[in-house]
Design a protein around this motif. Structure first.
Motif, PDB file in Angstrom:
ATOM      1  N   ASP A  14      -8.808   5.928  -4.417  1.00  9.72           N
ATOM      2  CA  ASP A  14      -8.502   7.549  -4.341  1.00  9.72           C
ATOM      3  C   ASP A  14      -9.742   8.383  -3.654  1.00  9.72           C
ATOM      4  OD1 ASP A  14      -8.358  10.299  -5.501  1.00  9.72           O
ATOM      5  OD2 ASP A  14      -6.415   9.673  -5.646  1.00  9.72           O
ATOM      6  N   SER A  15      -9.769   9.011  -2.703  1.00  9.35           N
ATOM      7  CA  SER A  15     -10.817   9.913  -2.231  1.00  9.35           C
ATOM      8  C   SER A  15     -11.253  10.706  -2.972  1.00  9.35           C
ATOM      9  CB  SER A  15     -10.836  10.030  -0.766  1.00  9.35           C
ATOM     10  OG  SER A  15      -9.299  11.202  -0.536  1.00  9.35           O
ATOM     11  N   ASP A  16     -10.390  11.858  -3.696  1.00  8.79           N
ATOM     12  CA  ASP A  16     -10.635  12.636  -4.352  1.00  8.79           C
ATOM     13  C   ASP A  16     -11.439  12.275  -5.683  1.00  8.79           C
ATOM     14  OD1 ASP A  16      -9.632  14.715  -3.193  1.00  8.79           O
ATOM     15  OD2 ASP A  16      -7.555  14.328  -3.915  1.00  8.79           O
ATOM     16  N   ALA A  17     -11.236  11.126  -6.309  1.00  8.97           N
ATOM     17  CA  ALA A  17     -11.714  10.405  -7.384  1.00  8.97           C
ATOM     18  C   ALA A  17     -13.374   9.945  -6.775  1.00  8.97           C
ATOM     19  CB  ALA A  17     -11.249   9.175  -7.995  1.00  8.97           C
ATOM     20  N   GLN A  18     -13.171   9.631  -5.816  1.00 12.03           N
ATOM     21  CA  GLN A  18     -14.611   9.055  -5.208  1.00 12.03           C
ATOM     22  C   GLN A  18     -15.295  10.234  -5.083  1.00 12.03           C
ATOM     23  OE1 GLN A  18     -13.055   7.321  -1.756  1.00 12.03           O
ATOM     24  NE2 GLN A  18     -12.779   5.093  -2.806  1.00 12.03           N
ATOM     25  N   TYR A  19     -14.990  11.319  -4.659  1.00 13.13           N
ATOM     26  CA  TYR A  19     -15.850  12.303  -4.331  1.00 13.13           C
ATOM     27  C   TYR A  19     -16.301  12.837  -5.530  1.00 13.13           C
ATOM     28  CZ  TYR A  19     -17.408  17.080  -3.111  1.00 13.13           C
ATOM     29  OH  TYR A  19     -18.374  18.063  -2.785  1.00 13.13           O
ATOM     30  N   HIS A  20     -15.167  13.168  -6.491  1.00  9.74           N
ATOM     31  CA  HIS A  20     -15.607  13.482  -7.708  1.00  9.74           C
ATOM     32  C   HIS A  20     -16.724  12.974  -8.608  1.00  9.74           C
ATOM     33  CE1 HIS A  20     -14.014  16.975 -10.228  1.00  9.74           C
ATOM     34  NE2 HIS A  20     -14.130  16.115 -11.441  1.00  9.74           N
ATOM     35  N   GLN A  79     -25.749   5.731  -6.169  1.00 12.15           N
ATOM     36  CA  GLN A  79     -24.109   5.614  -6.597  1.00 12.15           C
ATOM     37  C   GLN A  79     -23.480   7.026  -5.923  1.00 12.15           C
ATOM     38  OE1 GLN A  79     -22.232   3.215  -7.973  1.00 12.15           O
ATOM     39  NE2 GLN A  79     -23.905   2.110  -7.516  1.00 12.15           N
ATOM     40  N   GLU A  80     -24.139   8.063  -6.272  1.00  6.91           N
ATOM     41  CA  GLU A  80     -23.688   9.198  -5.769  1.00  6.91           C
ATOM     42  C   GLU A  80     -23.605   9.207  -4.125  1.00  6.91           C
ATOM     43  OE1 GLU A  80     -24.914  14.030  -4.526  1.00  6.91           O
ATOM     44  OE2 GLU A  80     -26.613  12.498  -5.448  1.00  6.91           O
ATOM     45  N   GLU A  81     -24.199   8.739  -3.438  1.00  3.08           N
ATOM     46  CA  GLU A  81     -24.423   8.550  -2.008  1.00  3.08           C
ATOM     47  C   GLU A  81     -23.245   7.436  -1.722  1.00  3.08           C
ATOM     48  OE1 GLU A  81     -26.740   7.817   1.904  1.00  3.08           O
ATOM     49  OE2 GLU A  81     -27.600   8.200   0.097  1.00  3.08           O
ATOM     50  N   ALA A  82     -23.099   6.268  -2.278  1.00  2.00           N
ATOM     51  CA  ALA A  82     -22.164   5.385  -2.103  1.00  2.00           C
ATOM     52  C   ALA A  82     -20.650   5.892  -2.107  1.00  2.00           C
ATOM     53  CB  ALA A  82     -22.371   4.268  -3.126  1.00  2.00           C
ATOM     54  N   TRP A  83     -20.560   6.794  -3.230  1.00  2.00           N
ATOM     55  CA  TRP A  83     -19.360   7.090  -3.780  1.00  2.00           C
ATOM     56  C   TRP A  83     -18.761   8.378  -2.618  1.00  2.00           C
ATOM     57  CZ3 TRP A  83     -15.564   4.049  -5.306  1.00  2.00           C
ATOM     58  CH2 TRP A  83     -15.937   3.150  -6.283  1.00  2.00           C
ATOM     59  N   CYS A  84     -19.831   9.227  -2.283  1.00  2.00           N
ATOM     60  CA  CYS A  84     -19.511  10.138  -1.344  1.00  2.00           C
ATOM     61  C   CYS A  84     -19.069   9.406   0.115  1.00  2.00           C
ATOM     62  CB  CYS A  84     -20.519  10.956  -1.236  1.00  2.00           C
ATOM     63  SG  CYS A  84     -20.441  12.599  -0.736  1.00  2.00           S
ATOM     64  N   ARG A  85     -19.815   8.409   0.392  1.00  2.00           N
ATOM     65  CA  ARG A  85     -19.671   7.888   1.673  1.00  2.00           C
ATOM     66  C   ARG A  85     -18.059   7.078   1.775  1.00  2.00           C
ATOM     67  NH1 ARG A  85     -23.971   5.597   2.199  1.00  2.00           N
ATOM     68  NH2 ARG A  85     -24.665   6.910   3.996  1.00  2.00           N
ATOM     69  N   GLU A  86     -17.917   6.526   0.522  1.00  2.00           N
ATOM     70  CA  GLU A  86     -16.461   5.975   0.308  1.00  2.00           C
ATOM     71  C   GLU A  86     -15.384   7.075   0.732  1.00  2.00           C
ATOM     72  OE1 GLU A  86     -15.318   2.657   0.124  1.00  2.00           O
ATOM     73  OE2 GLU A  86     -17.388   2.160   0.416  1.00  2.00           O
ATOM     74  N   ALA A  87     -15.508   8.195   0.047  1.00  2.37           N
ATOM     75  CA  ALA A  87     -14.682   9.199   0.367  1.00  2.37           C
ATOM     76  C   ALA A  87     -14.579   9.769   1.566  1.00  2.37           C
ATOM     77  CB  ALA A  87     -14.752  10.556  -0.749  1.00  2.37           C
TER      78      ALA A  87
END
Length: 120
Positions: free
Chosen positions: A65-71, A88-96
């Motif tokens: 879920d991209s919204d969850a990844q960004y959040h 981790q911030e950057e990794a999840w931001c990149r996934e989104a």
């Protein structure tokens, strides 16, 4: 989703929404996990609990879920419910961002401008 109607519809009932989200999450619904995370973060229909919010967002994010990844990236940035972690911030931001999440793309650009992000 019925729970969404209870959260944002004309007959708002956050406790009822939480109940339906919980049931839907038990069926591995990634959107339900995202909204459970928001409920825990905001205290909607449940006692506010940042750790539970982070755990629900992580499950949703891992399900794509991209919204969850960004959040979740913002939780890592601010240390909400889990230790602050720039990587981790950057990794999840990149996934989104890879899924076309506009705010995540903007955040990655910002991180790179200020030198926090990975240089390409």
């Amino acid at each position: 989703m019925l729970a969404y109607q209870y959260l944002f519809g004309t007959h708002v009932n956050k406790s009822e929404a939480f109940k339906w989200l919980w049931l839907s999450a038990q069926q591995k619904n990634r959107e339900a996990y995202f909204y459970l995370g928001v409920c825990y973060e905001e205290g909607w229909g449940v006692t506010r609990n940042e750790e539970q919010a982070a755990a629900c967002l992580l499950k949703s994010a891992q399900m794509g879920d991209s919204d969850a990844q960004y959040h979740l990236a913002s939780f890592y940035r601010e240390g909400i419910g889990l230790p602050a972690n720039q990587e981790q911030e950057e990794a999840w931001c990149r996934e989104a961002a890879l899924q076309g999440h506009d705010e995540a793309n903007e955040m990655l650009e910002y991180l790179q401008e200020v030198g926090e992000g990975e240089k390409e």
